[in-house]
Scaffold this motif. Structure first.
Motif, PDB file in Angstrom:
ATOM      1  N   ASN A 148       3.349   6.975 -11.270  1.00 37.53           N
ATOM      2  CA  ASN A 148       3.150   5.831 -10.378  1.00 37.53           C
ATOM      3  C   ASN A 148       2.192   6.185  -9.248  1.00 37.53           C
ATOM      4  O   ASN A 148       1.348   5.363  -8.845  1.00 37.53           O
ATOM      5  CB  ASN A 148       4.493   5.367  -9.799  1.00 37.53           C
ATOM      6  N   ASP A 149       2.309   7.411  -8.749  1.00 39.75           N
ATOM      7  CA  ASP A 149       1.432   7.834  -7.663  1.00 39.75           C
ATOM      8  C   ASP A 149      -0.013   7.991  -8.141  1.00 39.75           C
ATOM      9  O   ASP A 149      -0.950   7.581  -7.450  1.00 39.75           O
ATOM     10  CB  ASP A 149       1.925   9.154  -7.070  1.00 39.75           C
ATOM     11  N   SER A 183      -1.522   4.633  -8.557  1.00 43.15           N
ATOM     12  CA  SER A 183      -1.827   4.012  -7.259  1.00 43.15           C
ATOM     13  C   SER A 183      -3.076   4.640  -6.632  1.00 43.15           C
ATOM     14  O   SER A 183      -3.834   3.962  -5.941  1.00 43.15           O
ATOM     15  CB  SER A 183      -0.630   4.140  -6.316  1.00 43.15           C
ATOM     16  N   GLN A 243      -6.082   2.973  -8.305  1.00 44.09           N
ATOM     17  CA  GLN A 243      -6.286   1.623  -7.779  1.00 44.09           C
ATOM     18  C   GLN A 243      -6.742   1.671  -6.319  1.00 44.09           C
ATOM     19  O   GLN A 243      -7.518   0.820  -5.873  1.00 44.09           O
ATOM     20  CB  GLN A 243      -5.008   0.797  -7.914  1.00 44.09           C
ATOM     21  N   TYR A 244      -6.281   2.680  -5.578  1.00 46.29           N
ATOM     22  CA  TYR A 244      -6.718   2.832  -4.185  1.00 46.29           C
ATOM     23  C   TYR A 244      -8.227   3.044  -4.121  1.00 46.29           C
ATOM     24  O   TYR A 244      -8.912   2.468  -3.276  1.00 46.29           O
ATOM     25  CB  TYR A 244      -5.992   4.000  -3.520  1.00 46.29           C
TER      26      TYR A 244
END
Length: 290
Positions: free
Chosen positions: A81-82, A85, A88-89
């Motif tokens: 998940n990190d 993210s 996407q960041y």
């Protein structure tokens, strides 16, 4: 000249950062999002040798190295998940991370690059394909998708030749979720796990069925972009058969090294290191010029 900038990345679970490398004399035409190796148990984002940084940034690519949480404090669901993210960041904040005339027009094309476990994370993240902008390519240096049976669930012949590491090695590492895994404290945990054959137990909790479905490439027939794979024929950590399955399945561009080193490019004097970087640049250029 190589330039380095540090960024703090929002995270509720741990102190997270990113390091952005660019060349001050070269316009940026694409980004490379990088995740380090270490069996998900050790390592740090600032592990890239200087020649890697120089060659790639001078070719016009910004390198963005992100932290990610390490096992066993963080299990695979949290780690993935990190990583997702972070990707996407970059897509949402590329103009803040990279100073480039092109970035004002939207996110620059980006490539996912990982070494060993970092490559595994890139491959699984790409296979999920949930991003508002797909990667232009994946760079897998001695990566894997757990496509072959047993090698990751049995005691490693190579690591069993090393002095035996006791289970008490687990007591040395912090219990809280963290991203920085120093070799002095964390590497012994990886050796212990490979000697015992319980490596996946340290980063995955759940039914084995769902591990194969959700965290391997066995159910993924197609990646969203081209793949570059580099591997040693006698790799002591990830068997060459895993590389063969991975590169065959996705029709990857291959770079094969004759030797037994897992992270062969760690030796910057090794002629294969210069060659793999040259081949990496050529692969990126081909993807960008499609």
């Amino acid at each position: 000249m190589l330039e380095k900038k540090e960024f703090e990345i929002p995270s509720e679970k741990f102190k997270k950062g990113a390091t952005v490398y660019t060349d001050s004399d070269t316009p940026v035409k694409a980004a490379i999002i990088y995740f380090h190796g270490g069996g998900l148990l050790y390592g740090r984002r600032k592990d890239l040798p200087r020649p890697h940084l120089n060659i790639l940034t001078q070719a016009g690519y910004a390198i963005i190295a992100f932290d990610y949480p390490l096992a066993p404090a963080a299990k695979l669901e949290i780690i993935m998940n990190d990583v997702e993210s972070s990707i996407q960041y970059y897509i949402d904040h590329s103009d803040e991370l990279i100073e480039s005339p092109k970035s004002s027009e939207g996110s620059l094309p980006y490539f996912l690059w990982g070494r060993s476990a970092g490559a595994y994370l890139c491959l699984i993240a790409a296979a999920k394909g949930t991003y508002t902008q797909a990667p232009a390519g994946i760079l897998s240096y001695y990566g894997y998708g757990f496509l072959c049976d047993n090698w990751f669930k049995e005691p490693s012949r190579h690591y069993c030749t090393l002095p035996k590491v006791p289970e008490s090695a687990l007591c040395v590492i912090p219990e809280g979720i963290h991203a920085d895994g120093d070799l002095d404290t964390h590497y012994s945990v990886y050796v212990y796990a490979r000697q015992q054959g319980n490596w996946i137990d340290l980063f995955y909790e759940g039914r084995e069925k769902f591990f194969y479905l959700d965290y391997t490439l066995r159910a993924c027939d197609k990646l969203p972009c081209p793949l570059f794979c580099a591997h040693s024929t006698g790799d002591t950590d990830v068997p060459f058969s895993e590389f063969t399955e991975l590169s065959n399945k996705y029709h990857a561009k291959r770079f094969i090294v004759s030797g037994t080193e897992h992270d062969f490019d760690r030796d910057t004097e090794n002629p294969f290191t210069q060659k793999v970087l040259d081949e990496t640049v050529a692969f990126i250029e081909k993807c960008l010029n499609k």
